[in-house]
Every structure is written in C-alpha cells, then in structure tokens.
Design an enzyme around this catalytic site. Structure first.
Site, short mmCIF file in Angstrom:
data_model
loop_
_atom_site.label_atom_id
_atom_site.label_comp_id
_atom_site.label_asym_id
_atom_site.label_seq_id
_atom_site.Cartn_x
_atom_site.Cartn_y
_atom_site.Cartn_z
N SER A 106 0.94 -1.28 -0.04
CA SER A 106 -0.07 -0.07 0.08
C SER A 106 0.84 1.31 0.09
O SER A 106 2.10 1.07 0.26
CB SER A 106 -0.79 -0.04 1.37
OG SER A 106 -1.29 1.21 1.37
N TYR A 149 -2.34 -1.39 10.57
CA TYR A 149 -2.37 -1.56 9.03
C TYR A 149 -1.11 -1.05 8.55
O TYR A 149 -0.28 -1.47 7.64
CB TYR A 149 -3.52 -0.71 8.22
CG TYR A 149 -3.73 -0.80 6.71
CD1 TYR A 149 -4.46 -2.02 6.48
CD2 TYR A 149 -3.09 0.04 6.07
CE1 TYR A 149 -4.62 -1.99 4.93
CE2 TYR A 149 -3.29 -0.07 4.53
CZ TYR A 149 -3.98 -0.94 4.14
OH TYR A 149 -4.12 -1.37 2.46
P1 NAD Z 1 -11.45 -6.20 -0.18
O1 NAD Z 1 -11.98 -6.24 1.17
O2 NAD Z 1 -12.17 -6.00 -1.69
O3 NAD Z 1 -10.78 -7.78 -0.70
C1 NAD Z 1 -10.29 -8.60 0.40
C2 NAD Z 1 -9.96 -10.02 0.09
O4 NAD Z 1 -9.02 -10.42 1.14
C3 NAD Z 1 -11.35 -10.49 0.12
O5 NAD Z 1 -11.24 -11.66 -1.02
C4 NAD Z 1 -11.38 -11.45 1.50
O6 NAD Z 1 -12.35 -12.58 1.65
C5 NAD Z 1 -9.84 -11.72 1.85
N1 NAD Z 1 -9.72 -12.01 3.05
C6 NAD Z 1 -9.83 -10.99 3.98
N2 NAD Z 1 -9.71 -11.80 5.43
C7 NAD Z 1 -9.17 -13.05 4.94
C8 NAD Z 1 -8.90 -14.05 5.82
N3 NAD Z 1 -8.70 -14.08 7.01
N4 NAD Z 1 -8.78 -15.22 4.92
C9 NAD Z 1 -8.59 -15.44 3.60
N5 NAD Z 1 -8.83 -14.34 2.98
C10 NAD Z 1 -8.98 -13.08 3.62
O7 NAD Z 1 -10.10 -5.58 -0.29
P2 NAD Z 1 -9.10 -4.83 -1.27
O8 NAD Z 1 -9.31 -3.50 -1.40
O9 NAD Z 1 -9.35 -5.47 -2.65
O10 NAD Z 1 -7.79 -5.06 -0.77
C11 NAD Z 1 -6.76 -6.03 -1.15
C12 NAD Z 1 -5.42 -5.62 -0.74
O11 NAD Z 1 -5.11 -4.45 -1.27
C13 NAD Z 1 -5.33 -5.66 0.72
O12 NAD Z 1 -3.91 -6.13 1.13
C14 NAD Z 1 -5.25 -4.08 1.10
O13 NAD Z 1 -4.55 -3.71 2.09
C15 NAD Z 1 -4.69 -3.56 -0.42
N6 NAD Z 1 -4.95 -2.24 -0.62
C16 NAD Z 1 -6.00 -1.71 -0.88
C17 NAD Z 1 -5.99 -0.34 -1.21
C18 NAD Z 1 -7.44 0.09 -1.49
O14 NAD Z 1 -7.60 1.33 -1.87
N7 NAD Z 1 -8.67 -0.62 -1.82
C19 NAD Z 1 -4.88 0.35 -1.34
C20 NAD Z 1 -3.71 -0.12 -1.24
C21 NAD Z 1 -3.67 -1.46 -0.60
#
Ligand code: NAD
Length: 256
Positions: free
Chosen positions: A138, A151
């Site tokens: 991130s 985080y």
């Molecule tokens: P999201 O909530 O849409 O997806 C998260 C996924 O992780 C889901 O499929 C969920 O089922 C899975 N997950 C959560 N806990 C779990 C567990 N205990 N076991 C197995 N699977 C699990 O979120 P996203 O925004 O797509 O985030 C994905 C990654 O990107 C994360 O690591 C997040 O920190 C990172 N990220 C997101 C953003 C953003 O703005 N959305 C920005 C930077 C980084």
C-alpha cells in the site's frame, strides 16, 4: 501454462488482478478468499476465459489451511509459478481505543500469511529456478496516516519482507516485489469511507475528497486494471532484474 495463486482474489483488487491474468489465457488461476460465492467466481472466470481455475477458502490466519491450499494447487497444476499475497483487512481507530484483536488480525492477515505462503512455495520455485512473488502492500507501506497503526505497521512490515525475499531469491531467479497502491475503490475502501466519516465527523463525500484523495496529486481512485498490468509485468520471464522493490501506484502520493 503457468500457475498463479492470488490470495483474497474473490473481491476487489485480487479479483481485478485475476481478470488481467485470465485475459492472457497463459495462467491457471488459484482463487482464494472468504466470499461465500468464491467457487462460483472461480468457475465463472474459467468459463468466461477458457482457462483452468480452482478455489480455496483457506483462512489467512490458519497456517495449516494455507499449506493445504498450496499443496492442493501443486497437486492439481504441478507447480505454483507466481504468488500474489493480496488478502488484507483494515481497521481505523485512534491508538487508545484500537482493539487488541484487530491489531492481531491485521498483522496476521496482511503480513504473517505472506510469510507462511512464501515459505510454502519457495522450495518448488527454487528447484525450477523460476518464481515471482508479488505483495500487494500500500502507499501505507511507505508513509503513515493517523488512526491506522496496525495497517501501516503491517504494510511497512511487508515492504521489509519483500526486500529480504528479493535478496534471498536472487540466485534462483525468484523475484519478490511489492506494489503500493493509493486508493482503489473496493469493498475495503467503501467500509473505510464509512469508518472515516465517523472518526472525522464528516460526510462520506467530504471523506473521499478531503481525507482520502487529499494526499494523492491525481484526484482519482487507482484503477484496478493498472495494478493487474503491473503484476503481469512483474510476473513475466523478462522481469528477472526487478526485485526487492516497493512500487508506488498512488497518484503521486509518495512524491510529496
Ligand atoms: P477487499 O475487501 O475487496 O478484498 C479483500 C480480500 O481478502 C477478500 O477476498 C477477502 O475475503 C480476503 N480476506 C480477508 N480476510 C481474509 C482471511 N482471514 N483469509 C482469507 N482471505 C481473507 O479489499 P481490497 O481493497 O481488494 O484489498 C486487497 C489488498 O489491497 C489488501 O491487502 C489491501 O490492504 C490492499 N490495498 C487496498 C487499497 C484500496 O484502496 N482498496 C489500497 C492499497 C492497498
């Protein structure tokens, strides 16, 4: 055909990245995530793109389940060539109220699961002299924001982990890189908009414009497709000299 395993790929960024790999028709895809329709999602991508997929609901907090997912994928597809550690959660709270269990879950899911999975795929990658590990960190892997102590700690941690595996993998053509996105409109961010509105006592529209995108020079959410394109590049045979990096795709957030 190569095989890619993407954690947390039944939602948001993971699913978006899976689509970019599916479009190439050069990868078998191992889907993972806790969404109840995970199997349906994996079957749908297989049908839509004419590729082989499988689905595992392995919980990132359960090392035995993670090892089983890797073994099942190797049994079905022969190898795992690319691992994307993407599953992640967030919790927004001032430190004095930050729940202990949320801290532990965030470190476990966002950081420690990447350790278990990288360890589980390492031996095969080393033997085949090919491996690509991509960690979805991130912008918060490089800078902090208030109210996100766990985080930010987990994402800075995974950037350090990435550098270490980059060094350890170098003799074996195993690369490890972190992608550091700014804000991407996914269910995780939708939930944060609501949480931040509470913490800052603001409307949701103000949270998007005055808090979230405040630090991005480009006032747009990062499209998930561009993260998929970067992951495709990092996964390619030609990317053997890109390793140990933390690549911001954050609308200029980290340029400031
Ligand atoms: P999201 O909530 O849409 O997806 C998260 C996924 O992780 C889901 O499929 C969920 O089922 C899975 N997950 C959560 N806990 C779990 C567990 N205990 N076991 C197995 N699977 C699990 O979120 P996203 O925004 O797509 O985030 C994905 C990654 O990107 C994360 O690591 C997040 O920190 C990172 N990220 C997101 C953003 C953003 O703005 N959305 C920005 C930077 C980084």
């Amino acid at each position: 055909m190569k095989t890619i395993l993407i954690t947390g790929s039944t939602s948001g960024i993971g699913l978006g990245i899976a689509h970019e790999f599916a479009k190439t028709k050069q990868y078998n895809i191992v889907f993972n995530g806790l969404e109840p329709n995970g199997q349906e999602i994996a079957d749908g991508v297989a049908k839509d793109f004419g590729i082989a997929t499988m689905y595992s609901n392995a919980n990132m907090l359960m090392p035995e389940e993670l090892r089983k997912m890797v073994n099942d994928a190797i049994a079905k597809f022969g190898a795992i060539d690319v691992l994307i550690n993407n599953a992640g959660i967030q919790h927004v709270s001032p430190i004095e109220d930050f729940p202990d269990d949320k801290w532990n879950a965030i470190i476990g899911i966002n950081l420690t699961s990447a350790f278990y999975l990288s360890k589980a795929v390492w031996k095969g990658m080393k033997e085949r002299k090919f491996g690509r590990i991509i960690n979805i960190a991130s912008a918060h892997g490089l800078v902090a924001s208030e109210f996100k102590s766990a985080y930010v700690a987990s994402k800075h941690g995974i950037v350090g982990f990435t550098k270490t595996l980059g060094l350890e993998g170098a003799p074996f053509n195993i690369t490890c890189n972190a992608i550091c996105p700014g804000y991407v409109k996914t269910p995780l961010v939708d939930k944060q908009i609501a949480d931040q509105a509470k913490v800052h006592n603001m409307s949701e529209a103000d949270v998007i414009n005055k808090v979230m995108l405040l630090k991005q020079a480009v006032k747009e959410f990062v499209p998930v497709e561009i993260l998929g394109q970067m992951a495709l590049l990092l996964a390619s045979d030609g990317a053997s000299t890109i390793t140990g990096t933390a690549l911001p795709i954050d609308g200029g957030w980290n340029a400031q």
